[in-house]
Structures are given as structure tokens and as C-alpha cells.
Design an enzyme around this catalytic site. Structure first.
Site, PDB file in Angstrom:
ATOM      1  N   LYS A 192      -2.310  -2.701  -7.938  1.00  0.00           N
ATOM      2  CA  LYS A 192      -3.746  -2.528  -7.679  1.00  0.00           C
ATOM      3  C   LYS A 192      -3.930  -1.361  -6.712  1.00  0.00           C
ATOM      4  O   LYS A 192      -3.651  -1.476  -5.522  1.00  0.00           O
ATOM      5  CB  LYS A 192      -4.365  -3.794  -7.070  1.00  0.00           C
ATOM      6  CG  LYS A 192      -5.891  -3.695  -7.139  1.00  0.00           C
ATOM      7  CD  LYS A 192      -6.606  -4.310  -5.973  1.00  0.00           C
ATOM      8  CE  LYS A 192      -6.924  -3.411  -4.824  1.00  0.00           C
ATOM      9  NZ  LYS A 192      -7.807  -2.277  -5.055  1.00  0.00           N
ATOM     10  N   GLU A 267       3.102  -2.481   5.224  1.00  0.00           N
ATOM     11  CA  GLU A 267       3.111  -1.206   5.951  1.00  0.00           C
ATOM     12  C   GLU A 267       1.673  -0.946   6.371  1.00  0.00           C
ATOM     13  O   GLU A 267       0.813  -0.671   5.528  1.00  0.00           O
ATOM     14  CB  GLU A 267       3.629  -0.078   5.053  1.00  0.00           C
ATOM     15  CG  GLU A 267       5.123  -0.203   4.833  1.00  0.00           C
ATOM     16  CD  GLU A 267       5.677   0.865   3.924  1.00  0.00           C
ATOM     17  OE1 GLU A 267       6.810   0.701   3.470  1.00  0.00           O
ATOM     18  OE2 GLU A 267       4.962   1.856   3.666  1.00  0.00           O
TER      19      GLU A 267
HETATM   20  P1  NAD Z   1      -7.249  -1.068   3.210  1.00  0.00           P
HETATM   21  O1  NAD Z   1      -6.474  -2.135   3.904  1.00  0.00           O
HETATM   22  O2  NAD Z   1      -8.724  -1.063   3.366  1.00  0.00           O
HETATM   23  O3  NAD Z   1      -6.999  -1.122   1.636  1.00  0.00           O
HETATM   24  C1  NAD Z   1      -5.689  -1.041   1.098  1.00  0.00           C
HETATM   25  C2  NAD Z   1      -5.678  -1.741  -0.247  1.00  0.00           C
HETATM   26  O4  NAD Z   1      -5.906  -3.136  -0.048  1.00  0.00           O
HETATM   27  C3  NAD Z   1      -6.758  -1.273  -1.210  1.00  0.00           C
HETATM   28  O5  NAD Z   1      -6.202  -1.210  -2.515  1.00  0.00           O
HETATM   29  C4  NAD Z   1      -7.794  -2.378  -1.113  1.00  0.00           C
HETATM   30  O6  NAD Z   1      -8.592  -2.511  -2.264  1.00  0.00           O
HETATM   31  C5  NAD Z   1      -6.909  -3.595  -0.936  1.00  0.00           C
HETATM   32  N1  NAD Z   1      -7.557  -4.768  -0.328  1.00  0.00           N
HETATM   33  C6  NAD Z   1      -8.612  -4.798   0.537  1.00  0.00           C
HETATM   34  N2  NAD Z   1      -8.899  -6.081   0.858  1.00  0.00           N
HETATM   35  C7  NAD Z   1      -7.999  -6.870   0.218  1.00  0.00           C
HETATM   36  C8  NAD Z   1      -7.774  -8.273   0.163  1.00  0.00           C
HETATM   37  N3  NAD Z   1      -8.522  -9.129   0.862  1.00  0.00           N
HETATM   38  N4  NAD Z   1      -6.760  -8.738  -0.597  1.00  0.00           N
HETATM   39  C9  NAD Z   1      -5.979  -7.887  -1.295  1.00  0.00           C
HETATM   40  N5  NAD Z   1      -6.142  -6.543  -1.298  1.00  0.00           N
HETATM   41  C10 NAD Z   1      -7.149  -6.042  -0.549  1.00  0.00           C
HETATM   42  O7  NAD Z   1      -6.594   0.298   3.664  1.00  0.00           O
HETATM   43  P2  NAD Z   1      -7.095   1.768   3.315  1.00  0.00           P
HETATM   44  O8  NAD Z   1      -8.333   2.032   4.104  1.00  0.00           O
HETATM   45  O9  NAD Z   1      -7.119   1.927   1.824  1.00  0.00           O
HETATM   46  O10 NAD Z   1      -5.868   2.646   3.859  1.00  0.00           O
HETATM   47  C11 NAD Z   1      -5.766   3.113   5.161  1.00  0.00           C
HETATM   48  C12 NAD Z   1      -4.824   2.242   5.975  1.00  0.00           C
HETATM   49  O11 NAD Z   1      -3.532   2.221   5.376  1.00  0.00           O
HETATM   50  C13 NAD Z   1      -4.613   2.765   7.382  1.00  0.00           C
HETATM   51  O12 NAD Z   1      -4.694   1.717   8.304  1.00  0.00           O
HETATM   52  C14 NAD Z   1      -3.195   3.323   7.343  1.00  0.00           C
HETATM   53  O13 NAD Z   1      -2.543   3.379   8.580  1.00  0.00           O
HETATM   54  C15 NAD Z   1      -2.543   2.394   6.392  1.00  0.00           C
HETATM   55  N6  NAD Z   1      -1.303   2.990   5.844  1.00  0.00           N
HETATM   56  C16 NAD Z   1      -0.101   2.559   6.329  1.00  0.00           C
HETATM   57  C17 NAD Z   1       1.092   3.137   5.876  1.00  0.00           C
HETATM   58  C18 NAD Z   1       2.433   2.703   6.426  1.00  0.00           C
HETATM   59  O14 NAD Z   1       3.439   3.076   5.860  1.00  0.00           O
HETATM   60  N7  NAD Z   1       2.490   1.934   7.513  1.00  0.00           N
HETATM   61  C19 NAD Z   1       1.040   4.148   4.908  1.00  0.00           C
HETATM   62  C20 NAD Z   1      -0.204   4.561   4.453  1.00  0.00           C
HETATM   63  C21 NAD Z   1      -1.369   3.968   4.918  1.00  0.00           C
END
Ligand code: NAD
Length: 507
Positions: A192, A267
Site C-alpha cells: 500500500k 522505520e
Molecule cells: P505517514 O505515517 O502519514 O504515512 C505512511 C503510510 O502509512 C502511508 O501509506 C499512509 O497511507 C499509511 N497510513 C496512514 N495511517 C495508517 C493507518 N492507520 N494504518 C495503516 N497505514 C496507515 O507518513 P508520511 O507522511 O507518508 O511519511 C513521512 C514520514 O515517514 C516521516 O515521519 C519520515 O521520517 C518517515 N520516514 C521514515 C524513514 C525511516 O527509514 N526511518 C524513511 C522515510 C520516511
């Protein structure tokens, strides 16, 4: 407009037409489809926030179908030889290389990431597949653990169908980083992608199919976290969730998957320090500090978003820094001259911009930027931003801004550098610059983070562990660590001979 931007826009057109005309589909059981609800959502480009395409909006019914397809495909794939898995993953890598330009150009207009970095990201995605392809034959290897009367040996077996949930920053590369090891381990996948960046996930699913990956091994369901994300994390056929995203979403996923005891790999966010001591190679430290926060639009989990500078060199270092930051070029993501492209979405743009007023009201100085870039038009363009005179307790020093925004905090000595370095809820990465080997070891050891780079920017080495401590994650990716997540370790214990067996019920 530069010639190269014109050229890229020309080359983009046919790719964009092919993928964006019509509705961007799911891939379930090896075939594109529009899903049970036939609803769609609009995908926009951060360049001007105009519509790029309509995307199939997945539902719990689509997740159910995709998870069952993954479940049905799993038994044959887990039996496939490591050699067979290796061959097919290399074929996927070949096709990623062949479609590298298309992937890079589409990723740029979908996410606002710049072409100077997205070309490399496409190459790195192919490298991810090649790396895990080569390791597929040994994924099941284990240990021999002899005792006096028994031989114990371990093997690893694939855990089953897994859910992969990815964010919108460098989405193609991050997806390959999860899907390649899962397939190499013998698992099947339901992916997803983030709703703000759906384009290249479709290309990856197409490539899997084109490479001849058996149907049902790589399923893709487009849609929103609150419906398809939730359904995926709760589905009983899914044995584990590999998630990249915000820490708060990680907490939700853990709760959603708790009933089915899902294994999770997270992550998450970061607020990573780059610590510059007075004895550092200062010009190199300056280059690296700038690169690690302003590359990839600052939308990078490992960005060095807090710059901790020793007070004795603070003023000189920050003066040079500010001069460089003022020069950073904001522009169209397809222009090779551009260093910062537009932020992914107007909602995210507003969040990042809001920190200018937060910085001011907390008493910090907005030394550079904090403003909409003049290039902008209707797009989400922000100038590279630098906050100085900050303290560790300010929101700009504590919260993940996830944009091209750097907060500078001075420190007196090694002890204070460590104290400030650890004074956040995150613990993903840390960078430190010193010529004193002993100090490098001491500070690296004392920082509570999953990854430390000394006298270096973030250089990724695929066999090395990647992941975070504290609120930045659970588990590690990379090399054998990835297989440990996607596989169960099984112990087999065999008696050498007639060791004593306690006898019960003997008359
Ligand atoms: P997000 O958590 O808003 O969304 C990530 C994914 O999760 C999306 O596909 C979203 O649709 C899905 N999602 C949202 N709510 C959910 C739920 N309740 N259940 C299941 N899936 C759900 O993150 P974002 O805004 O897309 O990305 C930015 C974040 O990602 C930042 O905090 C960044 O630091 C982090 N990130 C971390 C790493 C790492 O390696 N540590 C790498 C890249 C990005």
C-alpha cells in the site's frame, strides 16, 4: 527555463500520458483492476497542484482480495529454489534499469523531488533488487549449535504474506527496499503506497508482472491509510507489516495489528543531530551538514535537521552556512540545476511554513528563508530555511519538520553535545565531525541512535543495519537483518544416540 528542463518535460509527456490517462489501477493477483468500489481519488503534482490523474481508491474488499491472492501464491513461492528467486529478482532489476528514466521523471512530478537525486534513486532501487537477489539462495541458512548429546541446527523459513506500507518521500526506492528482501526470502507481498505519491508503485507492480513474477506475489492496493491501511494491518492472512512513515502512524499500526499478533518492522521519524566540534574538518562538515538537510527537499528521515556547533567556532561556521543556504536553488524538479523542488502537498507545505512563526515566537532567529519561493506560482515551493539562536527545548529543535529547514544550537563541550544530541524523543541517526578519534568513539557510543556517521554524510551500505532507536523505529533493514524480519527461525534438535529420557509411569 533551461534547455535541459525543456528536454525533460518533452521526455516526460509520453510516460505521463501512458500512466496518467485513465485511472491508475491496483494490481491484484497479477492483473490491473479498479477495485470493488470503483471509487477514485485525485492525485496532484506539487509543481502547481494541478491534477495528474485519478487513482483507484481501494477498500477493505480489495485488501481482502489482495491478501487472499498473496496467501494463495505463497506456498509455491516458498518452495521455489533460491536460484529461481534470484533469477527473477535480477530480471526485475534489469527492467527497473530499462525504465529508469520513466521512473525518475514520474517520481519528480509526483513528489516534487529533484531529478538530480531521483535518477540515482532509480539506480539504487535496481541495486536493492540485485543485492537481495544474490542473497536469495542463502536466505534460509542458519547455525549449527551442538551440545553434548544433541545437534541443534537452525534454518529460516519465510513468514508468509506480508504487508508493505510506504510513505511519499522517495516512494519508489523505499518500496524496493522492502519488497525485494520480502520476495527474496520467499514471502508474498501486498503493497500500500502513500496516497500522495501513487504513480511509481504502479510501475513497480507492472515490472514484477513483466519480469514473470508469478501472479499473487506482488499485489498493490492504492488508497488511504484510514481504510486500506487499516484493513491491511488487520487482515488475518497477513503475517507481518513492514512500515515506513510517521511515528504516530506506527503506534496506530501496532494497535491495529495487535489482535492478530502481527510482527512489525517500523522505520519512523527522526530529528537527527549533526554535531560539529571545533577540531573538525570544517569545510567538509559544512558541505555534509548542508547536503544532509537540504537534499531531497529535506523530506528525508535521516536528514540532519539539528546542527549542534561548538560555541568557539559557532559564529564563523554559521556565517558561512547562512551564505551557502541563501544560494540554494529552488526550482522545477525536472531542472537539473534545481537543488530544492516543491514540497509534496499543500498540507505539508503549510505545516513546514508554520515553523517560521513557531521559531519566532519561541525566540529563535529566522536567519534565512522561511518564505514561499518566488519561483512558486501555484506550487509548494519554499526557500531553504535556517533557524539560529535556538535552544533544545524549542519546538523547532524537538519536532520533525520534514522540510528544508535547519535549526542551529550552540554547545560548549563534549558532554553538552551528547546531552543535547539525545534530548529528543527520536533516535534514528546522528552525524559527528571531529579529528579526535577517541572523541569520535565516545560520542558515537553515547548517542542514542540506530545509526551514526563520523566525518561523513549518510552513505548507505546495503549489508549494514538501517533503523532507529526510541520513537524512530523497531527493527533493522539491510543484509541479513531484513531476512530476520521476513523469516521465522526454526530450530531442529536431533539426538546423537541413547541419551537419558526420564521415565514416568514405570511400574
Ligand atoms: P505517514 O505515517 O502519514 O504515512 C505512511 C503510510 O502509512 C502511508 O501509506 C499512509 O497511507 C499509511 N497510513 C496512514 N495511517 C495508517 C493507518 N492507520 N494504518 C495503516 N497505514 C496507515 O507518513 P508520511 O507522511 O507518508 O511519511 C513521512 C514520514 O515517514 C516521516 O515521519 C519520515 O521520517 C518517515 N520516514 C521514515 C524513514 C525511516 O527509514 N526511518 C524513511 C522515510 C520516511
Amino acid at each position: 527555463m533551461t534547455d535541459m528542463l525543456n528536454e525533460h518535460l518533452k521526455r516526460l509527456k509520453p510516460y505521463q500520458k501512458r500512466i496518467c490517462d485513465g485511472i491508475l489501477p491496483h494490481y491484484i493477483g497479477g492483473a490491473p483492476c479498479l477495485g470493488a468500489s470503483e471509487q477514485t481519488f485525485e492525485n496532484i503534482t506539487p509543481v502547481d497542484n494541478s491534477k495528474l490523474c485519478d487513482v483507484a481508491r481501494g477498500s477493505a474488499r480489495d485488501i481482502d482480495r489482495a491478501s487472499k491472492a498473496a496467501e494463495a501464491a505463497f506456498p509455491e513461492w516458498r518452495k521455489a529454489s533460491g536460484k529461481a528467486r534470484k533469477q527473477i529478482l535480477h530480471k526485475i532489476a534489469d527492467l527497473i534499469v530499462a525504465r529508469g528514466e520513466e521512473i525518475a521523471l514520474l517520481e519528480c512530478i509526483d513528489t516534487g523531488q529533484t531529478i538530480r537525486f531521483m535518477k540515482a534513486a532509480a539506480e539504487r532501487s535496481a541495486a536493492n533488487y540485485r543485492y537481495f537477489a544474490d542473497r536469495a539462495p542463502e536466505a534460509g541458512d542458519g547455525l549449527a549449535l551442538p551440545s553434548e548429546e544433541h545437534m541443534n541446527y537452525t534454518t529460516r523459513i519465510p513468514i508468509g504474506p506480508v504487508g508493505v506500507i510506504t510513505p511519499w518521500n522517495t516512494p519508489f526506492m523505499l518500496s524496493t527496499w522492502k519488497i525485494a528482501p520480502a520476495l527474496a526470502a520467499g514471502c508474498s507481498v501486498v503493497h500500500k503506497p502513500a496516497e500522495w505519491s501513487p504513480l511509481t508503485a504502479t510501475i513497480l507492480a507492472e515490472i514484477s508482472q513483466e519480469a514473470g513474477l508469478p501472479e499473487g506475489l506482488h499485489n498493490l492496493v492504492q488508497g488511504f491509510g484510514e481504510d486500506v491501511g487499516v484493513a491491511l494491518t488487520e487482515h488475518e492472512a497477513i503475517k507481518a507489516i513492514a512500515f515506513v512513515g510517521e511515528s504516530s502512524t506506527g503506534s496506530k499500526i501496532m494497535a491495529q495489528g495487535a489482535l492478530g499478533l502481527k510482527r512489525v518492522h517500523f522505520e519512523l521519524g527522526g530529528k537527527n543531530p549533526v554535531i560539529v566540534f571545533e577540531d573538525a574538518a570544517l569545510e567538509r562538515a559544512l558541505d555534509a551538514a548542508i547536503f544532509m538537510i537540504y537534499s531531497l527537499n529535506g523530506e528525508r528521515c535521516t536528514s540532519s535537521s539539528r546542527l549542534l556547533v561548538q560555541r568557539s567556532i559557532h559564529d564563523e561556521f554559521v556565517t558561512k552556512l547562512a551564505k551557502r543556504v541563501r544560494n540554494i536553488r529552488v526550482g522545477h524538479p525536472l531542472d537539473p540545476e534545481t537543488e530544492i523542488g516543491p514540497l509534496i502537498h499543500p498540507v505539508h507545505f503549510d505545516k513546514v511554513m508554520s515553523y517560521r512563526d513557531i521559531a519566532r515566537s519561541d525566540g529563535a532567529t529566522v536567519a534565512v528563508g522561511g518564505s514561499r519561493a518566488s519561483f512558486s506560482g501555484e506550487g509548494n515551493f519554499i526557500n531553504a530555511t535556517l533557524f539560529t539562536d535556538a535552544r533544545s527545548d524549542m519546538r523547532i529543535a524537538q519536532e520533525e519538520i520534514f522540510g528544508p529547514v535547519l535549526t542551529v544550537i550552540p554547545f560548549e563541550d563534549e558532554a553538552e553535545a551528547i546531552q543535547i544530541g539525545n534530548d529528543v524523543r527520536y533516535g534514528l541517526a546522528g552525524y559527528l565531525w571531529t579529528r579526535d578519534v577517541g572523541k569520535a568513539h565516545r560520542v558515537a557510543h553515547a548517542l542514542d541512535a540506530g545509526m551514526i556517521w563520523v566525518n561523513s554524510q549518510n552513505i548507505r551500505h546495503l549489508p549494514s543495519p538501517f533503523g532507529g532507536a526510541k520513537m524512530s523505529g523497531i527493527g533493522r533493514d539491510g543484509g541479513d537483518y531484513s531476512f530476520d524480519f521476513y523469516m521465522e527461525t526454526k530450530n531442529v534438535c536431533i539426538a546423537f544416540g541413547d541419551h537419558r529420557i526420564p521415565q514416568l509411569g514405570v511400574a
